[in-house]
Design an enzyme around this catalytic site. Structure first.
Site, PDB file in Angstrom:
ATOM      1  N   LYS A 161       0.798  -1.231   0.000  1.00 26.29           N
ATOM      2  CA  LYS A 161       0.000   0.000   0.000  1.00 26.29           C
ATOM      3  C   LYS A 161       0.828   1.278   0.000  1.00 26.29           C
ATOM      4  CE  LYS A 161      -2.062  -1.994   3.487  1.00 26.29           C
ATOM      5  NZ  LYS A 161      -1.988  -3.427   3.174  1.00 26.29           N
TER       6      LYS A 161
ATOM      7  N   GLU B 280      -5.689  -3.868  -6.413  1.00 27.20           N
ATOM      8  CA  GLU B 280      -6.963  -4.233  -5.789  1.00 27.20           C
ATOM      9  C   GLU B 280      -6.770  -4.687  -4.351  1.00 27.20           C
ATOM     10  OE1 GLU B 280     -10.508  -4.209  -5.124  1.00 27.20           O
ATOM     11  OE2 GLU B 280     -10.363  -4.279  -7.306  1.00 27.20           O
TER      12      GLU B 280
ATOM     13  N   VAL C 290      -6.779  -2.646  -0.625  1.00 31.16           N
ATOM     14  CA  VAL C 290      -7.931  -2.447   0.253  1.00 31.16           C
ATOM     15  C   VAL C 290      -8.799  -3.698   0.195  1.00 31.16           C
ATOM     16  CG1 VAL C 290      -9.941  -1.027   0.789  1.00 31.16           C
ATOM     17  CG2 VAL C 290      -7.914   0.031  -0.234  1.00 31.16           C
TER      18      VAL C 290
ATOM     19  N   ALA D  93      -7.976  -6.951   0.683  1.00 28.59           N
ATOM     20  CA  ALA D  93      -7.361  -8.201   0.202  1.00 28.59           C
ATOM     21  C   ALA D  93      -8.013  -8.649  -1.102  1.00 28.59           C
ATOM     22  CB  ALA D  93      -7.428  -9.274   1.280  1.00 28.59           C
TER      23      ALA D  93
ATOM     24  N   LEU E   2     -11.237  -8.843  -1.794  1.00 29.25           N
ATOM     25  CA  LEU E   2     -12.575  -8.285  -2.055  1.00 29.25           C
ATOM     26  C   LEU E   2     -12.525  -7.302  -3.231  1.00 29.25           C
ATOM     27  CD1 LEU E   2     -13.812  -7.547   1.587  1.00 29.25           C
ATOM     28  CD2 LEU E   2     -14.522  -9.420   0.081  1.00 29.25           C
TER      29      LEU E   2
ATOM     30  N   LYS F  65      -5.426   2.774   3.693  1.00 28.02           N
ATOM     31  CA  LYS F  65      -6.545   2.214   2.928  1.00 28.02           C
ATOM     32  C   LYS F  65      -7.633   3.244   2.673  1.00 28.02           C
ATOM     33  CE  LYS F  65      -5.794  -2.550   4.471  1.00 28.02           C
ATOM     34  NZ  LYS F  65      -6.304  -3.682   5.273  1.00 28.02           N
TER      35      LYS F  65
END
Length: 815
Positions: free
Chosen positions: A579, A606, A609, A611, A613, A682
């Site tokens: 990140k 992706e 934020v 993992a 999802l 995040k």
């Protein structure tokens, strides 16, 4: 009658010559043959080296001559029994003595001439043809030797003589009409002028010799025997997936051979073209292979693109200026100047405005061309009507070739689009009126990537190849490797994707395998690798310059995160769960985005934020479709959710944090999670992806950690601090429990401002029943104003993070 030509590799040594004998023996059972042979492989280069050394008064020519002698004598001794060697050795040594005399002459005068060069280099074919013909005779093949000098007549343009076809055709017809031998061996490359001087037909002239004879005697077929099984869709040494073309037209063969398909010398086709004599390319070492048949124009329903080829060592010469516009004769003077210096032009392009003219030539002639043109247009350059000649070097020409290309729309677009997607910059374009060839000039360093990309686009459309470079093979990286290995067959069979891992690195070692690392045994290969070096890793990826390259970062390293731009600018896509880059200074974040667009290299994160999802993907779709985000509420830390879902009065806070670390929910440094920094990053990324300009310092962090814990510098001190302040954590838990609330670490963004902190969540709240390490995000937008769009699911763990990275890799495959 058939004409068979065998190249230098086919007759390089006694073993190969025996293979040639077997081929000739089988062919001679059906037809009479003319067998044209080249010099033993590498001998022509040695002859030129010896001549160059001698003319420069370098005694090294004597050693080179000794090598030439040894090659021939060793070949004779291997082919013939001792009782039959004497006469052959004597003849060869006599010829080598004559060669030595010529070289001594060059040494004494300290120079050479084209005439002398022709005499010297011709010894390669003269010696090989004599040895081979004597070998054929010893094997009862009904063989005679006929010198090419007696068959082919040329002018006196030494080193690259022009054939007198009228005289040559007459001589060939008369000889072969009266010849009764089953096999006639002819040395390639050599000829003689009308005056009787020794001449040569230029490098590759053995093919030309064979074609000249085939045309003169109306041969049934011309066979070119070499070390490859025909003409390929691309150079198989560069494009591993290249396939042999079974049949091709004369015109296509000429185009491909002109642009570097070295199995055929370009002028070869011309003598047999008018008579429609088939040419077959065959492999001496794999004679059972079908090879390539070159014949007259093919069926209109034949494959559109037949091959992709290239010629390197190219320079572009440009002449431009206002005096060119509307003034006739400039192009004439331009080309006459080059012609007067015997400089061949391989590509021409001119702007419709007539403001410039650009040609491609061999790079070795660039300086000579530059001087000649600047001199020819000296007046115009001095008066500023023309600019001095511009030279661009280290280029290559790639060509798409096919007889039926003119009847298919969109081929040029597909070609240039494919190159563009792989950031191959095109410097010049040329397409003939026949539309049989589309050529583009590119940087020589991009040739391998360009050829492989085009081959994939035009010949392997079913399967696309991805080349991965993976940094970090710990918890997440090892799971990714497992998933890649497990899904390899599925990706290939169901999605037509061939995913190769080319490079891997951890903090200690790194390894590269051009053919791909075995995903089952990657740990063993990595252990045998070299010392890890981030800069060298990048250089290796850049130098390999593969198409569809993806750099995958599974680390939490700041140094690696700040190298992304170097990858993107090299047209290497980046996929990361790190990140740091996207939460760094806003200027760096936007620069990465801009580089991704400019260099057509996707930058996907992706897993930054949630993992695995689809949070960022969903957000991008909202923004793309014109929706606008007003507010975000989220629990974004799977590790913190795991910690506070499992923390109670019966277990210490230190114990539960250690458990979260051991199960892979936290970063290697758990303080990043517990301090709120990870959540701050995040929510910052979500805000930026929503279109807001925000930096991490703009985010308020209500930390629940004691100051002492925040100031620790290593994990040991951090855990000791947690243990020391256990009463503080129990107090937080007790207060929430008394209110029948659950503790959740919440991130909020609204009105351009963001805040993160631990909150007491009452019963009935969307966050209350969030279990385990799950994440949840609520998007309040123009379309989801009262009832938010909710995304919920597992938000931490090596497996789900790896699956999110895997998904980003597949997204790039579909770009």
């Amino acid at each position: 009658m058939k004409v068979l030509k065998f190249g230098g590799t086919s007759v390089a040594n006694a073993k190969n010559i025996n293979l040639v004998k077997q081929i000739v023996s089988e062919s001679a059972k059906e037809k009479k043959l003319v067998v044209v042979v080249s010099a033993l492989g590498g001998i022509t280069d040695l002859l030129l080296t010896a001549l160059n050394q001698a003319s420069n008064k370098d005694y090294g020519y004597e050693n080179t001559l000794s090598k030439i002698e040894k090659r021939h004598l060793d070949t004779i001794k291997s082919l013939f029994p001792i009782t039959k060697q004497s006469t052959i050795l004597s003849w060869v040594k006599g010829e080598l003595n004559d060669l030595e005399t010529l070289l001594e002459g060059a040494f004494l005068i300290g120079e050479t001439t084209s005439r002398l060069s022709d005499k010297v280099v011709s010894y390669g074919e003269l010696l090989s043809s004599y040895i081979i013909s004597e070998y054929f005779k010893s094997k009862k093949l009904g063989t005679i030797l006929k010198s090419g000098r007696e068959l082919i007549t040329t002018d006196a343009n030494f080193a690259k003589a022009n054939v007198d076809f009228k005289a040559t055709d007459k001589t060939c017809k008369e000889f072969f009409r009266s010849n009764d031998s089953t096999v006639v061996v002819v040395p390639g490359f050599v000829a003689s002028s009308v005056e009787g001087d020794h001449t040569t037909l230029g490098r590759g002239g053995s093919d030309y010799t064979a074609a000249i004879i085939a045309a003169a005697i109306d041969a049934e077929e011309l066979q070119i025997w070499t070390d490859v099984s025909g003409m390929f869709t691309a150079n198989p040494k560069i494009v591993k997936q290249a396939k042999c073309v079974s049949q091709i037209s004369y015109e296509e063969a000429m185009e491909l051979s002109h642009f570097g398909a070295k199995v055929l010398y370009p002028p070869t086709v011309q003598p047999v073209l008018a008579k429609e004599i088939p040419i077959r390319i065959k492999n001496t070492f794999e004679p059972q292979d079908e090879g390539t048949l070159i014949t007259k124009k093919l069926d209109v329903n034949d494959k559109t693109v037949k091959g992709i080829s290239h010629v390197g060592n190219t320079a572009l010469i440009s002449l431009e200026g206002p005096s060119m516009i509307g003034i006739p004769g400039v192009s004439k003077r331009f080309f006459e100047t080059l012609s007067s210096k015997n400089i061949s032009v391989v590509l021409i392009t001119q702007a419709s405005s007539e403001h410039s003219i650009c040609v491609g030539i061999d790079q070795s002639e660039a300086k000579r061309a530059e001087n000649a043109l600047n001199q020819a247009f000296e007046y115009e350059i001095l008066t500023k009507r023309l600019k001095p000649v511009i030279i661009e070097k280290d280029l290559a020409i790639i060509a798409l070739v096919g007889e039926n290309m003119k009847s298919h729309q969109g081929l040029s677009g597909k070609m240039f689009s494919t190159l563009g997607k792989n950031n191959v910059n095109i410097r010049a374009i040329a397409q003939g009126a026949s539309e049989r060839n589309i050529s583009a000039v590119i940087d020589e360093n991009d040739v391998k990537k360009a050829l492989n990309s085009l081959h994939e686009a035009f010949f392997e459309s079913i399967t696309k190849q991805l080349n991965l470079y993976i940094m970090g093979v710990g918890n997440v990286g090892s799971k990714l490797m497992d998933q890649l290995n497990k899904q390899k067959s599925y990706l290939k069979n169901e999605m037509q994707l061939n995913v190769r891992v080319i490079g891997i690195s951890n903090s200690r070692k790194m390894v590269f395998r051009e053919g791909g690392i075995n995903t089952k045994k990657w740990e063993e290969e990595l252990e045998k690798g070299q010392k890890a070096d981030l800069k060298k890793f990048l250089r290796n990826v850049q130098q390999l310059n593969y198409r569809n390259s993806i750099f995958v970062d599974n680390t939490a390293s700041e140094e690696i995160a700040f190298s992304y731009n170097d990858y993107l600018k090299s047209s290497i896509s980046v996929v990361t769960c790190n990140k740091i880059a996207c939460s760094s200074a806003y200027s760096n974040y936007t620069e990465l985005k801009q580089s991704s667009k400019k260099y057509n290299s996707p930058f996907l994160f992706e897993t930054n934020v949630g993992a695995g999802l689809p949070i960022l993907d969903t957000l991008r779709h909202l923004i793309t479709s014109g929706d606008r985000v007003h507010k975000i509420q989220a629990v974004l830390s799977g590790s913190l959710n795991f910690v506070f879902n499992n923390f109670n009065s019966e277990i210490t806070f230190e114990e539960i944090v250690k458990q979260a670390q051991e199960e892979g929910y936290t970063e290697p440094d758990p303080k990043i999670d517990l301090s709120g920094v990870d959540v701050m990053r995040k929510i910052l990324i979500l805000a930026r992806e929503s279109g807001y300009e925000l930096n991490i310092d703009d985010i308020k962090n209500d930390s629940f950690l004691p100051q002492e814990a925040l100031e620790t510098n290593n994990n040991t001190d951090f855990f000791n601090s947690l243990k020391k302040h256990e009463e503080h954590f129990q107090s937080i838990y007790k207060k929430a429990n008394e209110k029948n609330c659950k503790l959740k670490y919440v991130a909020r963004f609204e009105n351009g401002k963001a805040i993160v902190g631990l909150q007491e969540i009452p019963v009935g709240h969307d966050f209350y029943n969030l279990e385990g390490s799950d994440n949840i995000v609520l998007f309040f937008t123009d379309r989801y104003r009262n009832q938010p769009l909710i995304i919920k699911g597992a938000g931490a763990g090596a497996d789900v993070t790896a699956s999110g990275i895997f998904a980003d890799i597949i997204r790039i495959a579909n770009y």
